[in-house]
Design a protein around this motif. Structure first.
Motif, PDB file in Angstrom:
ATOM      1  N   THR A  46       0.885  -1.163   0.000  1.00  0.00           N
ATOM      2  CA  THR A  46       0.000   0.000   0.000  1.00  0.00           C
ATOM      3  C   THR A  46       0.923   1.212   0.000  1.00  0.00           C
ATOM      4  OG1 THR A  46      -0.162   0.456   2.383  1.00  0.00           O
ATOM      5  CG2 THR A  46      -1.609  -1.276   1.498  1.00  0.00           C
ATOM      6  N   PRO A  47       0.396   2.410  -0.175  1.00  0.00           N
ATOM      7  CA  PRO A  47       1.272   3.575  -0.064  1.00  0.00           C
ATOM      8  C   PRO A  47       1.875   3.720   1.342  1.00  0.00           C
ATOM      9  CG  PRO A  47      -0.758   4.172  -1.188  1.00  0.00           C
ATOM     10  CD  PRO A  47      -0.947   2.777  -0.657  1.00  0.00           C
ATOM     11  N   TYR A  48       1.262   3.078   2.335  1.00  0.00           N
ATOM     12  CA  TYR A  48       1.673   3.244   3.728  1.00  0.00           C
ATOM     13  C   TYR A  48       2.573   2.138   4.259  1.00  0.00           C
ATOM     14  CZ  TYR A  48      -2.117   6.534   3.330  1.00  0.00           C
ATOM     15  OH  TYR A  48      -2.919   7.547   2.913  1.00  0.00           O
ATOM     16  N   GLY A  49       2.628   1.010   3.574  1.00  0.00           N
ATOM     17  CA  GLY A  49       3.427  -0.089   4.092  1.00  0.00           C
ATOM     18  C   GLY A  49       3.399  -1.300   3.196  1.00  0.00           C
ATOM     19  N   ALA A  50       3.895  -2.415   3.739  1.00  0.00           N
ATOM     20  CA  ALA A  50       4.032  -3.633   2.950  1.00  0.00           C
ATOM     21  C   ALA A  50       4.029  -4.846   3.846  1.00  0.00           C
ATOM     22  CB  ALA A  50       5.349  -3.591   2.158  1.00  0.00           C
ATOM     23  N   ARG A  51       3.840  -6.002   3.219  1.00  0.00           N
ATOM     24  CA  ARG A  51       4.044  -7.277   3.902  1.00  0.00           C
ATOM     25  C   ARG A  51       5.156  -7.995   3.165  1.00  0.00           C
ATOM     26  NH1 ARG A  51       1.805 -12.704   3.265  1.00  0.00           N
ATOM     27  NH2 ARG A  51       0.417 -11.841   1.677  1.00  0.00           N
ATOM     28  N   ILE A  52       6.098  -8.501   3.944  1.00  0.00           N
ATOM     29  CA  ILE A  52       7.208  -9.251   3.361  1.00  0.00           C
ATOM     30  C   ILE A  52       7.243 -10.645   3.960  1.00  0.00           C
ATOM     31  CG2 ILE A  52       8.635  -7.242   2.797  1.00  0.00           C
ATOM     32  CD1 ILE A  52      10.267  -7.879   5.380  1.00  0.00           C
ATOM     33  N   LEU A  88       4.934  -4.169   7.619  1.00  0.00           N
ATOM     34  CA  LEU A  88       5.788  -3.000   7.774  1.00  0.00           C
ATOM     35  C   LEU A  88       4.991  -1.725   7.503  1.00  0.00           C
ATOM     36  CD1 LEU A  88       8.806  -4.255   5.626  1.00  0.00           C
ATOM     37  CD2 LEU A  88       8.437  -4.588   8.076  1.00  0.00           C
ATOM     38  N   GLU A  89       5.349  -0.655   8.216  1.00  0.00           N
ATOM     39  CA  GLU A  89       4.808   0.667   7.936  1.00  0.00           C
ATOM     40  C   GLU A  89       5.970   1.562   7.534  1.00  0.00           C
ATOM     41  OE1 GLU A  89       1.949   4.122   9.829  1.00  0.00           O
ATOM     42  OE2 GLU A  89       2.640   2.505  11.110  1.00  0.00           O
ATOM     43  N   PHE A  90       5.834   2.228   6.373  1.00  0.00           N
ATOM     44  CA  PHE A  90       6.888   3.098   5.882  1.00  0.00           C
ATOM     45  C   PHE A  90       7.025   4.333   6.763  1.00  0.00           C
ATOM     46  CE2 PHE A  90       5.560   1.303   1.574  1.00  0.00           C
ATOM     47  CZ  PHE A  90       6.537   0.325   1.605  1.00  0.00           C
ATOM     48  N   ASP A  91       8.255   4.844   6.875  1.00  0.00           N
ATOM     49  CA  ASP A  91       8.453   6.073   7.647  1.00  0.00           C
ATOM     50  C   ASP A  91       7.753   7.249   6.990  1.00  0.00           C
ATOM     51  OD1 ASP A  91      10.272   6.225   5.516  1.00  0.00           O
ATOM     52  OD2 ASP A  91      11.864   7.099   6.729  1.00  0.00           O
ATOM     53  N   HIS A  92       7.670   7.245   5.654  1.00  0.00           N
ATOM     54  CA  HIS A  92       6.929   8.245   4.887  1.00  0.00           C
ATOM     55  C   HIS A  92       6.159   7.490   3.806  1.00  0.00           C
ATOM     56  CE1 HIS A  92       9.116  11.487   6.782  1.00  0.00           C
ATOM     57  NE2 HIS A  92      10.247  10.886   6.471  1.00  0.00           N
ATOM     58  N   PRO A  93       4.858   7.759   3.654  1.00  0.00           N
ATOM     59  CA  PRO A  93       4.094   7.048   2.615  1.00  0.00           C
ATOM     60  C   PRO A  93       4.676   7.284   1.227  1.00  0.00           C
ATOM     61  CG  PRO A  93       2.627   8.308   4.054  1.00  0.00           C
ATOM     62  CD  PRO A  93       4.035   8.703   4.400  1.00  0.00           C
ATOM     63  N   LEU A  94       4.437   6.325   0.354  1.00  0.00           N
ATOM     64  CA  LEU A  94       4.830   6.472  -1.040  1.00  0.00           C
ATOM     65  C   LEU A  94       3.941   7.524  -1.698  1.00  0.00           C
ATOM     66  CD1 LEU A  94       5.052   2.703  -2.053  1.00  0.00           C
ATOM     67  CD2 LEU A  94       6.971   4.254  -1.622  1.00  0.00           C
ATOM     68  N   HIS A  95       4.525   8.334  -2.566  1.00  0.00           N
ATOM     69  CA  HIS A  95       3.735   9.275  -3.350  1.00  0.00           C
ATOM     70  C   HIS A  95       2.796   8.458  -4.237  1.00  0.00           C
ATOM     71  CE1 HIS A  95       2.754  12.221  -6.442  1.00  0.00           C
ATOM     72  NE2 HIS A  95       3.004  13.134  -5.506  1.00  0.00           N
ATOM     73  N   GLN A  96       1.586   8.955  -4.455  1.00  0.00           N
ATOM     74  CA  GLN A  96       0.578   8.198  -5.210  1.00  0.00           C
ATOM     75  C   GLN A  96       1.076   7.797  -6.594  1.00  0.00           C
ATOM     76  OE1 GLN A  96      -2.184   6.991  -3.860  1.00  0.00           O
ATOM     77  NE2 GLN A  96      -2.709   5.931  -5.752  1.00  0.00           N
ATOM     78  N   SER A  97       1.768   8.681  -7.298  1.00  0.00           N
ATOM     79  CA  SER A  97       2.250   8.331  -8.643  1.00  0.00           C
ATOM     80  C   SER A  97       3.331   7.243  -8.584  1.00  0.00           C
ATOM     81  CB  SER A  97       2.760   9.563  -9.387  1.00  0.00           C
ATOM     82  OG  SER A  97       3.889  10.105  -8.740  1.00  0.00           O
ATOM     83  N   VAL A  98       4.165   7.266  -7.548  1.00  0.00           N
ATOM     84  CA  VAL A  98       5.183   6.222  -7.368  1.00  0.00           C
ATOM     85  C   VAL A  98       4.498   4.895  -7.088  1.00  0.00           C
ATOM     86  CG1 VAL A  98       7.072   5.442  -5.880  1.00  0.00           C
ATOM     87  CG2 VAL A  98       6.957   7.841  -6.602  1.00  0.00           C
ATOM     88  N   PHE A  99       3.506   4.925  -6.208  1.00  0.00           N
ATOM     89  CA  PHE A  99       2.759   3.710  -5.885  1.00  0.00           C
ATOM     90  C   PHE A  99       2.088   3.137  -7.137  1.00  0.00           C
ATOM     91  CE2 PHE A  99      -1.309   1.775  -4.573  1.00  0.00           C
ATOM     92  CZ  PHE A  99      -0.809   0.675  -3.890  1.00  0.00           C
ATOM     93  N   GLU A 100       1.437   3.984  -7.916  1.00  0.00           N
ATOM     94  CA  GLU A 100       0.762   3.528  -9.135  1.00  0.00           C
ATOM     95  C   GLU A 100       1.745   2.922 -10.133  1.00  0.00           C
ATOM     96  OE1 GLU A 100      -1.446   6.934 -10.460  1.00  0.00           O
ATOM     97  OE2 GLU A 100      -2.900   6.745  -8.820  1.00  0.00           O
ATOM     98  N   THR A 101       2.940   3.497 -10.233  1.00  0.00           N
ATOM     99  CA  THR A 101       3.955   2.948 -11.132  1.00  0.00           C
ATOM    100  C   THR A 101       4.395   1.564 -10.659  1.00  0.00           C
ATOM    101  OG1 THR A 101       4.721   5.137 -11.785  1.00  0.00           O
ATOM    102  CG2 THR A 101       6.262   3.305 -12.114  1.00  0.00           C
ATOM    103  N   LEU A 102       4.620   1.400  -9.357  1.00  0.00           N
ATOM    104  CA  LEU A 102       5.002   0.088  -8.822  1.00  0.00           C
ATOM    105  C   LEU A 102       3.912  -0.940  -9.090  1.00  0.00           C
ATOM    106  CD1 LEU A 102       6.614   1.149  -5.424  1.00  0.00           C
ATOM    107  CD2 LEU A 102       7.789   0.127  -7.383  1.00  0.00           C
ATOM    108  N   VAL A 103       2.661  -0.559  -8.892  1.00  0.00           N
ATOM    109  CA  VAL A 103       1.547  -1.474  -9.155  1.00  0.00           C
ATOM    110  C   VAL A 103       1.523  -1.838 -10.634  1.00  0.00           C
ATOM    111  CG1 VAL A 103      -0.976  -1.688  -9.205  1.00  0.00           C
ATOM    112  CG2 VAL A 103       0.162  -0.729  -7.184  1.00  0.00           C
TER     113      VAL A 103
END
Length: 123
Positions: A46-52, A88-103
């Motif tokens: 998610t923009p806020y975190g991840a599961r690994i 995991l929770e990110f220290d700073h959320p991913l920017h929406q455009s960065v998140f969309e590119t990763l997706v």
């Protein structure tokens, strides 16, 4: 204020409490925890975190650094952990455009199609 701890209250769907929908991934990424570097599997994002998956049980609050393709090193903190899986929770959320590119580039198939940007054609 009375806190209702009945079975109904305890069985609240955890997904309904999430800020945003998790997007499924199967992406190997490098991870640094303490002085140890390893490869883990990014399972959702998610923009806020991840599961690994791929690390022994981690301590809650422990910082990790993820090296996700196309991004600078990303600091995250363990918010839950089980043997071989951590949230995991990110220290700073991913920017929406960065998140969309990763997706668009790395998410499991059906999410990639939904996130794909329109193709611009040259005249």
């Amino acid at each position: 204020m009375f806190l209702d701890l009945s079975n109904e209250a305890q069985n609240v769907d955890a997904a309904s409490l999430r800020r945003v929908e998790r997007i499924g991934f199967e992406l190997p990424v490098r991870c640094k925890h303490g002085v140890v570097r390893s490869t883990v599997m990014l399972k959702d994002l998610t923009p806020y975190g991840a599961r690994i998956d791929g690390l022994d049980k981690q301590r809650i609050g422990e910082p990790l650094t993820l090296f996700i393709p196309g991004l600078h090193a990303k600091t995250a903190y363990v918010v839950w952990s089980e043997p071989m899986s951590s949230g995991l929770e990110f220290d700073h959320p991913l920017h929406q455009s960065v998140f969309e590119t990763l997706v668009s580039d790395f998410a499991i198939g059906h999410h990639r199609k939904a996130a794909r940007r329109p193709v611009r054609r040259a005249a």
